[in-house]
Design an enzyme around this catalytic site. Structure first.
Site, PDB file in Angstrom:
ATOM      1  N   ASP A  21      -9.089   4.614   6.667  1.00  0.00           N
ATOM      2  CA  ASP A  21      -8.358   3.986   7.777  1.00  0.00           C
ATOM      3  C   ASP A  21      -9.322   3.601   8.903  1.00  0.00           C
ATOM      4  O   ASP A  21     -10.360   4.242   9.078  1.00  0.00           O
ATOM      5  CB  ASP A  21      -7.288   4.972   8.290  1.00  0.00           C
ATOM      6  N   ASN A  69       1.750  -2.270   2.832  1.00  0.00           N
ATOM      7  CA  ASN A  69       0.750  -3.235   3.319  1.00  0.00           C
ATOM      8  C   ASN A  69       1.144  -4.693   3.073  1.00  0.00           C
ATOM      9  O   ASN A  69       0.600  -5.606   3.702  1.00  0.00           O
ATOM     10  CB  ASN A  69      -0.630  -2.970   2.697  1.00  0.00           C
TER      11      ASN A  69
HETATM   12  C1  FPP Z   1      -6.966   0.625   6.492  1.00  0.00           C
HETATM   13  O1  FPP Z   1      -7.517   0.154   7.681  1.00  0.00           O
HETATM   14  C2  FPP Z   1      -7.635   0.050   5.331  1.00  0.00           C
HETATM   15  C3  FPP Z   1      -7.022  -0.675   4.340  1.00  0.00           C
HETATM   16  C4  FPP Z   1      -5.565  -0.945   4.352  1.00  0.00           C
HETATM   17  C5  FPP Z   1      -7.769  -1.286   3.233  1.00  0.00           C
HETATM   18  C6  FPP Z   1      -8.938  -0.509   2.728  1.00  0.00           C
HETATM   19  C7  FPP Z   1      -9.733  -1.332   1.810  1.00  0.00           C
HETATM   20  C8  FPP Z   1     -11.072  -1.387   1.802  1.00  0.00           C
HETATM   21  C9  FPP Z   1     -11.952  -0.582   2.675  1.00  0.00           C
HETATM   22  C10 FPP Z   1     -11.769  -2.219   0.800  1.00  0.00           C
HETATM   23  C11 FPP Z   1     -12.175  -1.288  -0.265  1.00  0.00           C
HETATM   24  C12 FPP Z   1     -12.666  -1.949  -1.440  1.00  0.00           C
HETATM   25  C13 FPP Z   1     -12.672  -1.397  -2.665  1.00  0.00           C
HETATM   26  C14 FPP Z   1     -13.246  -2.143  -3.764  1.00  0.00           C
HETATM   27  C15 FPP Z   1     -12.106  -0.068  -2.943  1.00  0.00           C
HETATM   28  P1  FPP Z   1      -6.565  -0.603   8.711  1.00  0.00           P
HETATM   29  O2  FPP Z   1      -6.585  -2.038   8.384  1.00  0.00           O
HETATM   30  O3  FPP Z   1      -5.194   0.010   8.665  1.00  0.00           O
HETATM   31  O4  FPP Z   1      -7.286  -0.300  10.062  1.00  0.00           O
HETATM   32  P2  FPP Z   1      -6.578  -0.097  11.498  1.00  0.00           P
HETATM   33  O5  FPP Z   1      -5.704   1.119  11.375  1.00  0.00           O
HETATM   34  O6  FPP Z   1      -7.745   0.121  12.401  1.00  0.00           O
HETATM   35  O7  FPP Z   1      -5.819  -1.339  11.803  1.00  0.00           O
END
Ligand code: FPP
Length: 246
Positions: A21, A69
């Site tokens: 996250d 999501n």
């Molecule tokens: C949450 O951060 C993250 C995600 C919903 C996506 C995670 C995916 C990756 C890191 C890519 C990984 C790639 C592979 C190949 C496994 P957020 O967007 O909710 O962050 P925020 O809470 O700060 O808005």
């Protein structure tokens, strides 16, 4: 003394699950679009995987895309899906080199057809590896998974294949998308948020939780080692008393 050398390698978790996250907040801090945060987050996936390999952890589960999501802006959903699928496709050689088996959990049927094809190809290409499993939770939510399991058990009961009195923990586990993997002993969430967000609700019944303020794109091997050290400081009682354990 560095963090790694403080770890007791005979008492590492077999399975670590991570709620990655903070990509969006990290990107915002850099004055960038959210997708940039996700793309830098891929490097942290490598860090986590390498750290697990060094520790001899057998299963690493990453919460990459939840069923909730889909409600994000279309541009972010499309970009994230693309990034996930492209990254996996590009990494297949490296996964093989490192004997990593790639698998997914979640509602695969609900993914776009092109993603499904790429994912199937990556799974097939790595199916003989068995040093470590990289388990990507894609279009995953625990409530969906449990509901789906209940539905499938009910169908079998209806067909006379399952006797209701014989339904137990083990049987329920075998109907989840995680059926082939042990429960995680350690669950990590980055970015300072203190919640589970519909992740592995059944499987984390006895997991230890480690929350860190580090945003996912900043997550390094050392952060995973710190989480394992924290795990090793816990007394895991599984409902028993301290005295019973000693
Ligand atoms: C949450 O951060 C993250 C995600 C919903 C996506 C995670 C995916 C990756 C890191 C890519 C990984 C790639 C592979 C190949 C496994 P957020 O967007 O909710 O962050 P925020 O809470 O700060 O808005």
């Amino acid at each position: 003394m560095d963090v790694f050398s403080k770890i007791d390698l005979n008492n590492t978790p077999k399975h670590i699950a991570i709620i990655m996250d903070g990509n969006g907040r990290w990107a915002k801090k850099q004055g960038q679009e959210r997708l940039y945060g996700h793309s830098i987050g891929v490097e942290s996936v490598r860090e986590a995987l390498n750290a697990c390999k060094r520790l001899g952890v057998k299963y690493l589960t990453l919460y990459a895309f939840s069923t909730e999501n889909w409600n994000r802006p279309k541009e972010e959903v499309d970009g994230l899906m693309n990034l996930l699928v492209q990254t996996i496709a590009n990494e297949v050689d490296d996964l093989n080199k490192n004997k990593v088996r790639f698998v997914t959990i979640g509602n695969e049927e609900g993914l776009p057809e092109s993603c499904k094809e790429e994912l199937r190809a990556a799974k097939k290409a790595t199916e003989k590896n068995d040093d470590i499993y990289l388990i990507l939770a894609l279009n995953y939510s625990a409530r969906w998974e449990i509901t789906n399991a209940i539905k499938n058990i009910a169908i079998k009961v209806n067909q006379g294949e399952i006797e209701p009195n014989l339904i137990n923990d083990e049987l329920v586990s075998s109907f989840l998308t995680t059926a082939n993997y042990p429960d995680p002993e350690l669950l990590i969430r980055t970015s300072g948020e203190l919640r589970i967000s519909n992740f592995l609700l059944w499987q984390i019944a006895y997991s230890e939780f480690h929350f860190t303020d580090v945003l996912w794109p900043d997550f390094k091997e050392e952060d995973l080692f710190k989480a394992v050290l924290d795990y090793q400081s816990r007394e895991r009682r599984f409902g028993q008393t301290s005295e019973q354990l000693t």
